[in-house]
Design an enzyme around this catalytic site. Structure first.
Site, PDB file in Angstrom:
ATOM      1  CB  CYS A 114      -9.165   3.179   6.422  1.00  0.00           C
ATOM      2  SG  CYS A 114      -8.400   2.572   4.974  1.00  0.00           S
ATOM      3  CD  GLU A 142      -3.171  -1.059   2.256  1.00  0.00           C
ATOM      4  OE1 GLU A 142      -4.170  -1.015   1.930  1.00  0.00           O
ATOM      5  OE2 GLU A 142      -2.726  -0.707   3.360  1.00  0.00           O
TER       6      GLU A 142
END
Lengths: 646, 646
Positions: free
Chosen positions: A406, A322
């Site tokens: 998120c 990520e």
């Protein structure tokens, strides 16, 4: 003015001018671009997120007696989704009272508060699910990260409502954390694998004035990556009976703890973590008045902005970590470019802007806001991108929710506080970082100014600034001339203002005595631009992207009757734009003379010496942020340049 | 002749002309291109592979009393590496007696033979390691695949030496397999997850004349993908106590058993498996004289050659399934393009050519041989590519060995039998598929012909064919005019021969009475070509590749002083070639007028409206197969086209 000639190197030699943001509740956004989005946020997104959390069991899976066999397994850091939502809802309540939303907020605070332990500790997972594991895996388990989001939520709630309910709870928790972590005898010398607590503690310090929160934030930053030996995450892993070498991400670059921060010179690892850390560094530079932290930030900034950022402002190309990979490695179709990372970049830019009024920061803030961030939420406010690729073969679509969710509450809290990104102010100057129709109340020194922007930005580059003062007041108004703009002019009360000699780091500074009725007309030329990428970005070799003003454009299948990859854009050739009020809430559409390659005569061949035939084609491009709001299909930002001169 | 106008569709309408290969031992290769490589193969590669197998424990880990705790764990299908090596060594012994090599071959045969069970079964793993698991996982465990390679090795050994030692052993095993698998009561209705046994059994049938081997091959092909229900791999998984849905590759497309072969129309799954299966289909078409299998092959052929093949002839872009993905999905830097898959494609092309003398098959055979296959072995014959990407950022290098080492012995057996790919022959015609300096003994009908090719191919397109006959003989000589050639001429005994009206599916047919002293001069124009990819191959959009004759070229870092991705090739512009005897065993190097983009004036910017500056640059390109034989570095095949008209 023709061809603005300000270069970054010149800019760097000028003195820094800091500022504080004008709070979001002081900026009333009245335009047709953002205002409808903010209304959608209030009317739908905030409730949609709460409903999703309810449906997924965020509030019920976590009973104090939760057991694995009892059903849905909560996610270790669901708590942070709840607290980011709380932060967003609080920003909204600050300007738009809404009893229904307020009731949910209060319910949520009661829920959160119920988990606080006698010692002040407050984490849902490590209270309800695995209490025996408190502080045993700072590397992976987001425990202090959750504390950070809880703090941010509490601060926003206090600022919005003046109620100290959650703030007091959170201070107790922060005090407990302060007794637990640090260099003193008996404390743990740890820090969180996912940065967030650092910037949150500085917010808490600013809100409460308690210096220990600032000191604790400083400790977390300075301790990070101190390799002992042993490295904290190594000892912690051994204490769990694990071999530190088994760390799944392999290197502590993943969480920016491979070496102490001051010894780091490259933007590495998980992109959201990096942005939250760098935001804390900028905050530290400001609160400690420590230029050395700004220098560290500057190093990261140069690296990121010159080698590792998508044209959308998206960052972190790889899904694996990520995060970041190698310089100029910016693939389009597999771009991860996580929404939260783009938001983190906006947070960092905003903090850098507070340290210095430098267009470079505002340019990136604007780039990522209008492109890499805004793409992440649908027009109806109820679905989201986690990844923001620059090319899609038709299977990438926004989702109402994610297993790891998120991004939705993150974009909610950014949009709900959008107003704070527009202005900076100090004792003698107002900085205008963003243009959007709005009315704002700004205190310069002791004077209260009302500043009204009239503009159709980002669709048009004409901005009229109207000033109202209680009495005539001397201050400097600093207008950002965006980096994308090659030709601009300024008139003050109808008279041309000499722009170039008043330009400081990309802001034109108009210092005078102002009074009600004064007005400034800024004109930013906003032609359609063919943007090229740096030659070292291999994935963009031979391509151009279309941009107009701050908006990056893309081709979407629904508008183009031919496969997008067959379209070729000649180097020259007419590009026109028009406003279409029927599309995606009203957008400026670009139409352009292009060509489309033919495949009919390939007769089963895959490779041949004869160039492909082509015929004229009029391409249609829409703003990148607006894609995937109609029929699903392919999309691409970068368009191959036509190689023939014919 | 100008601009050969033969199109594939015309070609298809013509009658098919079949042929048999001229055995490799009848073709003596005498050129400077292949002959040194074949000598390296004999002197080094065959011994290198054997040594690697010895070092890795291929012969000692497999004691009959092997236990997991006793050291190195053998790989389930190591056996097939041994038998592919045996096949390669046998081809070599057939033309180059070598006592040292023969001793290793005999030792290996003794080793293999020691595992044969009283019932004829012969598999090392399922005898020495897990005997209780015999035939329990045909889907994953390569048991019949290993049998296939054992058979191919035995056939090659018998043909090379006339010794029946291994052949008899293998026939006993094949007989046992025949009693085990089939549709008859009491037999298992299984087939192997990795195709190979099918084509091997047909070889065994051709060698022994035993029809049951052909019938068994036919059974394996026809049974494949018959979904019952239940599908064989489903029942087998359930018998092991597994859920078939847990199959790691998810779909039986992976092993081409999702539906029966005749219902398959797309090239899917693991590329090597597909090629070995399709090779068996072509063999079946021939042995059963069943046109319907040829039609099935033709469907796969069209799909593969028009949508799923790299310009190198490499196939199977994805590492995930070692195989095929979507149409036109041919990424360059992440190309898997496994060496074994390229070799499998050559096998298939060769079999299709035997069914019909059609240039399309020979063109792909030549393409993959000179590019996608030859790249896989180093000039010194001792290291190998498993993956053959078309772009490397500098970290892809040949290895002496692999954990799964299928590729090294596979390229060894292909090169050791290279001669068999050159000619086809039937009662009245000789087909010349490949050009290379050589002397061959060919029986046309009852007549023995000696055919000598004098040529510097692939460096030069002039080929002189000299014919010797015992007595003057009538037959047709068919010369392939390669698809890459736009201009060719033929002279027979010094007189121009009318080419176009004698062209049949890309072969110019010269039918006459031939006698010793007759000679044919073929001239194939061999200019440097700028090749474009089909517009739907997104990864090649806006790029060209350089090719000359059958050889694809690439840029390698060691020859170019600038980053390869900054090089731009103008649409026109001089391209020159010269032979450099000092490089990589002697190669034709291409030098070309190009440009190189400048980065010096980007000043920290990643994106801008001003096109990059550029200056003239002379690029150096070498044949793709030759890359990574000098200093390691970057490589790329596809070069961005210069977009300016200046």
């Amino acid at each position: 003015m023709d061809q603005l000639s300000l270069s970054s190197s010149e800019a760097l030699s000028e003195a820094r001018r800091g500022s504080s943001p004008v709070a979001h509740h002081a900026v009333t956004i009245e335009d047709t671009f953002w205002a409808p989005r903010l209304q959608t946020l209030r009317d739908r997104t905030l409730f949609h997120i709460y409903e999703q959390m309810e449906q997924k069991g965020y509030f019920v899976s976590y009973k104090h007696d939760w057991q694995p066999e009892k059903g849905r397994i909560p996610f270790l850091f669901w708590e942070s989704d709840i607290t980011k939502w709380l932060e967003a809802a609080s920003y909204s309540l600050a300007v738009h009272p809404d009893p229904a939303l307020e009731a949910l907020v209060d319910k949520t605070i009661t829920f959160l508060a119920s988990f606080q332990q006698p010692d002040g500790y407050l984490n849902i997972w490590f209270t309800a699910v695995e209490p025996e594991k408190r502080w045993t895996n700072l590397r992976d388990w987001h425990e202090l990260y959750c504390a950070g989001h809880l703090i941010e939520g509490a601060v926003a709630h206090f600022q919005a409502t003046g109620k100290r309910t959650l703030l007091d709870i959170v201070c107790r928790y922060a005090d407990y954390i302060d007794t637990t972590f640090g260099r003193e005898e008996g404390k743990r010398r740890g820090y969180c694998g996912h940065e967030e607590i650092e910037l949150a503690l500085i917010k808490l310090y600013r809100t409460t004035g308690e210096a220990r929160y600032l000191n604790l934030a400083r400790y977390f930053v300075e301790e990070r990556g101190q390799n002992g030996p042993p490295h904290y995450f190594d000892s912690e892993a051994r204490a769990r009976g694990e071999d530190p070498a088994d760390f799944w991400a392999r290197s502590y670059e993943y969480n920016q703890s491979h070496v102490p921060i001051r010894e780091q010179h490259e933007v590495v690892g998980h992109a959201v973590r990096a942005m939250y850390l760098y935001s804390a560094l900028a905050d530290l530079a400001r609160e400690l008045d420590d230029e050395s932290w700004l220098a560290v930030c500057e190093g990261f900034w140069r690296h990121l902005s010159s080698k590792r950022m998508y044209i959308t402002g998206g960052i972190g190309p790889s899904a694996d970590n990520e995060g970041f990979t190698a310089d100029y490695d910016l693939p389009n179709d597999t771009a991860y470019a996580e929404t939260c990372a783009a938001i983190g970049l906006a947070f960092w830019c905003h903090r850098l802007l507070q340290l210095d009024t430098d267009r470079r920061y505002a340019d990136v803030l604007e780039r990522v806001l209008y492109n890499g961030i805004l793409s992440a939420i649908s027009l109806d406010g109820k679905s989201f991108f986690y990844e923001n690729p620059l090319e899609s073969r038709g299977r990438h679509h926004r989702q109402p929710w994610f297993r790891c969710a998120c991004c939705p509450p993150n974009i909610a809290r950014l949009l709900a506080s959008l107003g704070q990104y527009v202005y900076g102010v100090n004792e003698t100057e107002i900085m205008i970082h963003l243009y959007l129709q709005s009315t704002s109340a700004i205190a310069v020194g002791a004077q209260q100014i009302t500043l009204r922007q009239e503009t159709a930005y980002p669709w048009d580059g004409a901005i009229l600034l109207n000033i109202e003062t209680q009495q005539s007041t001397e201050f400097a108004l600093n207008l950002r001339i965006p980096g994308w703009c090659n030709r601009a002019s300024v008139e003050v009360n109808g008279e041309e203002f000499p722009l170039e000699q008043n330009l400081r780091k990309g802001y034109v500074r108009i210092a005078r005595r102002w009074q009600t009725g004064d007005h400034v007309a800024l004109k930013l030329d906003m032609p359609i631009q063919r943007i090229q990428a740096h030659p070292d970005i291999r994935d963009d070799n031979g391509y151009v992207a279309l941009q107009r003003g701050p908006l990056l454009y893309c081709l979407e299948e629904v508008d183009n009757a031919v496969p997008l990859h067959r379209i070729r854009l000649p180097e020259a050739g007419k590009l026109e734009h028009h406003f279409d009020s029927t599309l995606s809430g009203g957008i400026v559409v670009i139409q352009g003379s292009a060509s489309v390659l033919e495949v009919e005569d390939w007769a089963g061949e895959l490779y041949r010496a004869t160039p492909a035939k082509h015929h004229p084609y009029t391409l249609v491009a829409i703003p990148y942020y607006a894609w995937d709001n109609r029929q699903p299909g392919e999309m691409r930002v970068w368009i191959p340049v036509m190689s023939t001169c014919s």
